[in-house]
Motif scaffolding. Structure first.
Motif, PDB file in Angstrom:
ATOM      1  N   GLU A 106       8.054  15.321  -8.512  1.00 22.54           N
ATOM      2  CA  GLU A 106       6.959  14.532  -9.092  1.00 22.54           C
ATOM      3  C   GLU A 106       7.355  13.088  -9.389  1.00 22.54           C
ATOM      4  O   GLU A 106       6.592  12.373 -10.032  1.00 22.54           O
ATOM      5  CB  GLU A 106       6.475  15.197 -10.388  1.00 22.54           C
ATOM      6  CG  GLU A 106       6.104  16.652 -10.256  1.00 22.54           C
ATOM      7  CD  GLU A 106       4.800  16.862  -9.495  1.00 22.54           C
ATOM      8  OE1 GLU A 106       4.074  15.871  -9.268  1.00 22.54           O
ATOM      9  OE2 GLU A 106       4.505  18.012  -9.133  1.00 22.54           O
ATOM     10  N   GLY A 107       8.507  12.660  -8.925  1.00 24.84           N
ATOM     11  CA  GLY A 107       8.988  11.327  -9.288  1.00 24.84           C
ATOM     12  C   GLY A 107       8.060  10.199  -8.885  1.00 24.84           C
ATOM     13  O   GLY A 107       7.908   9.217  -9.616  1.00 24.84           O
ATOM     14  N   ASN A 108       7.432  10.282  -7.726  1.00 20.12           N
ATOM     15  CA  ASN A 108       6.568   9.206  -7.231  1.00 20.12           C
ATOM     16  C   ASN A 108       5.082   9.438  -7.500  1.00 20.12           C
ATOM     17  O   ASN A 108       4.257   8.631  -7.089  1.00 20.12           O
ATOM     18  CB  ASN A 108       6.771   9.031  -5.726  1.00 20.12           C
ATOM     19  CG  ASN A 108       8.184   8.577  -5.397  1.00 20.12           C
ATOM     20  OD1 ASN A 108       8.805   7.854  -6.162  1.00 20.12           O
ATOM     21  ND2 ASN A 108       8.705   9.012  -4.261  1.00 20.12           N
ATOM     22  N   VAL A 109       4.750  10.520  -8.176  1.00 21.52           N
ATOM     23  CA  VAL A 109       3.352  10.794  -8.526  1.00 21.52           C
ATOM     24  C   VAL A 109       3.042  10.048  -9.822  1.00 21.52           C
ATOM     25  O   VAL A 109       3.608  10.348 -10.871  1.00 21.52           O
ATOM     26  CB  VAL A 109       3.106  12.303  -8.691  1.00 21.52           C
ATOM     27  CG1 VAL A 109       1.660  12.565  -9.107  1.00 21.52           C
ATOM     28  CG2 VAL A 109       3.425  13.032  -7.400  1.00 21.52           C
ATOM     29  N   LYS A 110       2.151   9.079  -9.748  1.00 17.88           N
ATOM     30  CA  LYS A 110       1.860   8.204 -10.886  1.00 17.88           C
ATOM     31  C   LYS A 110       0.479   8.423 -11.478  1.00 17.88           C
ATOM     32  O   LYS A 110       0.064   7.665 -12.350  1.00 17.88           O
ATOM     33  CB  LYS A 110       1.985   6.730 -10.458  1.00 17.88           C
ATOM     34  CG  LYS A 110       3.328   6.371  -9.853  1.00 17.88           C
ATOM     35  CD  LYS A 110       4.482   6.605 -10.805  1.00 17.88           C
ATOM     36  CE  LYS A 110       5.807   6.187 -10.184  1.00 17.88           C
ATOM     37  NZ  LYS A 110       6.955   6.473 -11.065  1.00 17.88           N
ATOM     38  N   LYS A 133       0.829  -1.201   0.000  1.00 18.27           N
ATOM     39  CA  LYS A 133       0.000   0.000   0.000  1.00 18.27           C
ATOM     40  C   LYS A 133       0.862   1.249   0.000  1.00 18.27           C
ATOM     41  O   LYS A 133       0.564   2.230  -0.682  1.00 18.27           O
ATOM     42  CB  LYS A 133      -0.919  -0.019   1.219  1.00 18.27           C
ATOM     43  CG  LYS A 133      -1.953   1.098   1.229  1.00 18.27           C
ATOM     44  CD  LYS A 133      -2.808   1.012   2.475  1.00 18.27           C
ATOM     45  CE  LYS A 133      -3.643  -0.241   2.476  1.00 18.27           C
ATOM     46  NZ  LYS A 133      -4.540  -0.304   3.648  1.00 18.27           N
ATOM     47  N   GLU A 134       1.974   1.225   0.763  1.00 23.70           N
ATOM     48  CA  GLU A 134       2.837   2.396   0.827  1.00 23.70           C
ATOM     49  C   GLU A 134       3.618   2.597  -0.466  1.00 23.70           C
ATOM     50  O   GLU A 134       3.830   3.725  -0.910  1.00 23.70           O
ATOM     51  CB  GLU A 134       3.799   2.267   2.003  1.00 23.70           C
ATOM     52  CG  GLU A 134       3.102   2.342   3.356  1.00 23.70           C
ATOM     53  CD  GLU A 134       4.077   2.124   4.499  1.00 23.70           C
ATOM     54  OE1 GLU A 134       5.249   1.804   4.198  1.00 23.70           O
ATOM     55  OE2 GLU A 134       3.661   2.258   5.662  1.00 23.70           O
ATOM     56  N   SER A 135       4.068   1.487  -1.086  1.00 24.17           N
ATOM     57  CA  SER A 135       4.905   1.609  -2.275  1.00 24.17           C
ATOM     58  C   SER A 135       4.097   1.833  -3.539  1.00 24.17           C
ATOM     59  O   SER A 135       4.592   2.445  -4.480  1.00 24.17           O
ATOM     60  CB  SER A 135       5.771   0.350  -2.426  1.00 24.17           C
ATOM     61  OG  SER A 135       4.946  -0.796  -2.545  1.00 24.17           O
ATOM     62  N   ASP A 136       2.863   1.341  -3.594  1.00 26.87           N
ATOM     63  CA  ASP A 136       2.052   1.421  -4.797  1.00 26.87           C
ATOM     64  C   ASP A 136       1.075   2.577  -4.781  1.00 26.87           C
ATOM     65  O   ASP A 136       0.239   2.677  -5.676  1.00 26.87           O
ATOM     66  CB  ASP A 136       1.280   0.110  -4.994  1.00 26.87           C
ATOM     67  CG  ASP A 136       2.220  -1.049  -5.316  1.00 26.87           C
ATOM     68  OD1 ASP A 136       3.388  -0.770  -5.628  1.00 26.87           O
ATOM     69  OD2 ASP A 136       1.781  -2.200  -5.254  1.00 26.87           O
ATOM     70  N   ASP A 137       1.149   3.451  -3.793  1.00 29.18           N
ATOM     71  CA  ASP A 137       0.245   4.600  -3.756  1.00 29.18           C
ATOM     72  C   ASP A 137       0.586   5.536  -4.909  1.00 29.18           C
ATOM     73  O   ASP A 137       1.694   6.066  -4.976  1.00 29.18           O
ATOM     74  CB  ASP A 137       0.399   5.329  -2.422  1.00 29.18           C
ATOM     75  CG  ASP A 137      -0.637   6.442  -2.259  1.00 29.18           C
ATOM     76  OD1 ASP A 137      -1.504   6.578  -3.153  1.00 29.18           O
ATOM     77  OD2 ASP A 137      -0.578   7.166  -1.247  1.00 29.18           O
ATOM     78  N   PRO A 138      -0.349   5.748  -5.848  1.00 28.55           N
ATOM     79  CA  PRO A 138      -0.028   6.607  -7.003  1.00 28.55           C
ATOM     80  C   PRO A 138       0.076   8.079  -6.651  1.00 28.55           C
ATOM     81  O   PRO A 138       0.631   8.853  -7.422  1.00 28.55           O
ATOM     82  CB  PRO A 138      -1.197   6.338  -7.958  1.00 28.55           C
ATOM     83  CG  PRO A 138      -2.335   5.932  -7.075  1.00 28.55           C
ATOM     84  CD  PRO A 138      -1.717   5.195  -5.923  1.00 28.55           C
ATOM     85  N   LEU A 139      -0.450   8.473  -5.492  1.00 26.75           N
ATOM     86  CA  LEU A 139      -0.417   9.878  -5.084  1.00 26.75           C
ATOM     87  C   LEU A 139       0.124   9.980  -3.653  1.00 26.75           C
ATOM     88  O   LEU A 139      -0.616  10.310  -2.722  1.00 26.75           O
ATOM     89  CB  LEU A 139      -1.816  10.501  -5.186  1.00 26.75           C
ATOM     90  CG  LEU A 139      -2.430  10.581  -6.587  1.00 26.75           C
ATOM     91  CD1 LEU A 139      -3.881  11.001  -6.516  1.00 26.75           C
ATOM     92  CD2 LEU A 139      -1.632  11.548  -7.458  1.00 26.75           C
ATOM     93  N   PRO A 140       1.407   9.707  -3.454  1.00 24.44           N
ATOM     94  CA  PRO A 140       1.961   9.797  -2.092  1.00 24.44           C
ATOM     95  C   PRO A 140       2.042  11.244  -1.627  1.00 24.44           C
ATOM     96  O   PRO A 140       2.291  12.155  -2.408  1.00 24.44           O
ATOM     97  CB  PRO A 140       3.358   9.183  -2.244  1.00 24.44           C
ATOM     98  CG  PRO A 140       3.709   9.417  -3.674  1.00 24.44           C
ATOM     99  CD  PRO A 140       2.422   9.339  -4.440  1.00 24.44           C
TER     100      PRO A 140
END
Length: 376
Positions: free
Chosen positions: A342-346, A87-94
């Protein structure tokens, strides 16, 4: 003989073994070694053998049950940990508030640096009695309106207040905030460059500039603090320096506030977007009516703000859709900063609203327990 297993659910619905009662092996009784042999009848031997086999069978069953329960608990705990990590790693909007903090520091540095540049260029602004204002086509046809610049700042403060309230109501406010801070910082750094390179004379003889300090470093520091604390506004009494013309900081405030309001406003609130649009346009016109800036100051600021905003969101659109970005978009000097923010915003940030502070609610936490008892 008794064995119990108590399993309860924790706060995150993960099962945890609270206590384990492993079965104790039967205590062996030593028979004193007598010289005389004890005579046993065949019937008594069968009874003892049958009772021992039954006891060993029950102990074996209890051990198997305990192993099964422990294995089940371990599997459930592993599943809970896996779900949490996924859940923490696959959150598209951390949220990543720490990145928002870095972006805020970047914006604060840009604003302080902007105040430093204004204090520096104020010392080299030519005297209006020696060099008159430059010719401006707008000023040739429209006379100065004394109250216009106050109306500009009223419009700007209103838009900033509306955007602040709207941002606080957004669900993904951390992501939006770092984008806003980044654009504020970048636009004001651009402004520092243009102001420092070319110092324009005052646009109107009505403007009163503070006296020059020359080598008085202490007073210059106080002016910097006054500008930063007052936001460089007339209503706060911090706009006393001259030379900060190309390009207009008030235009940045008006236009950028409107663009963010429009970007994160629900479609059904069309009337709210149009109200903010007319408010921003009216504020821009009032800058010119007050003769506080040259027309070129407002025009340049308008296009720089618009294209910086669109450039950033064009790069963001390619990023969230995993598209190959245009080579011209990636040639910006702030491309690495963009990847950091924005690197982790999917995914595209949806226009969703929520309470800025969680409302405390009373909830009943259910706890499950499984107890297995074995009687002697």
């Amino acid at each position: 003989m008794a064995a119990s297993e108590l399993i309860q659910e924790d706060d995150k619905n993960c099962i945890e073994v609270i206590s384990t009662d492993p079965p104790s092996p039967p205590q062996s009784t030593k028979v004193p070694n007598h010289t005389h042999q004890i005579s046993r009848t065949p019937h008594s031997e069968d009874v003892l053998d049958g009772d021992g086999k039954g006891r060993r069978r029950k102990i074996t069953e209890v051990l198997k049950e305990n192993q099964l329960i422990n294995s089940l608990c371990n599997k459930i705990q592993q599943r809970c940990n896996y779900d949490k990590i996924t859940k923490e790693s696959d959150d598209p909007l951390p949220k990543e508030w720490w990145k928002t903090g870095v972006s805020f520091i970047y914006a604060f540095f840009a604003l302080v640096f902007n105040a430093v540049i204004i204090v520096i260029i104020h010392e080299r602004v030519p005297d209006k009695s020696v060099i008159p204002p430059l010719p401006d086509k707008f000023f040739d046809y429209i006379d100065r309106v004394p109250w216009a610049f106050k109306a500009t700042e009223a419009c700007g403060l209103t838009l900033c207040g509306l955007w602040l309230v709207q941002w606080l109501a957004l669900k993904h406010r951390a992501i939006v905030a770092r984008r806003c801070f980044f654009m504020i910082a970048t636009l004001y750094l651009y402004r520092c460059i243009t102001m420092y390179i070319t110092t324009l004379p005052v646009p109107g003889k009505h403007l009163e500039c503070a006296p020059k300090l020359y080598d008085n470093v202490t007073e210059k520091m106080w002016r910097i603090i006054r500008m930063v604390s007052g936001g460089g506004l007339n209503v706060t009494g911090s706009h006393i320096l001259c030379g900060d013309y190309l390009y207009s900081g008030h235009t940045i405030m008006l236009r950028l506030s409107y663009l963010f309001i429009k970007e994160y406003c629900p479609p059904r609130f069309w009337w709210y977007r149009w109200f903010c649009f007319f408010l921003s346009i009216f504020g821009l016109i009032c800058i010119l009516l007050g003769h506080e800036h040259y027309s070129i100051d407002v025009v340049v600021a308008y296009f720089v703000v618009n294209w910086t905003f669109r450039w950033y969101y064009a790069m963001l659109e390619s990023h969230v859709h995993n598209q190959e970005p245009n080579k011209y978009l990636t040639r910006t000097w702030w491309n690495r900063i963009f990847k950091f923010l924005e690197g982790n915003v999917k995914a595209t940030v949806p226009v969703e609203f929520g309470w800025p502070v969680p409302i405390p609610t009373t909830s009943c936490r259910r706890r499950y327990s499984i107890v297995d008892r074995y009687d002697n």
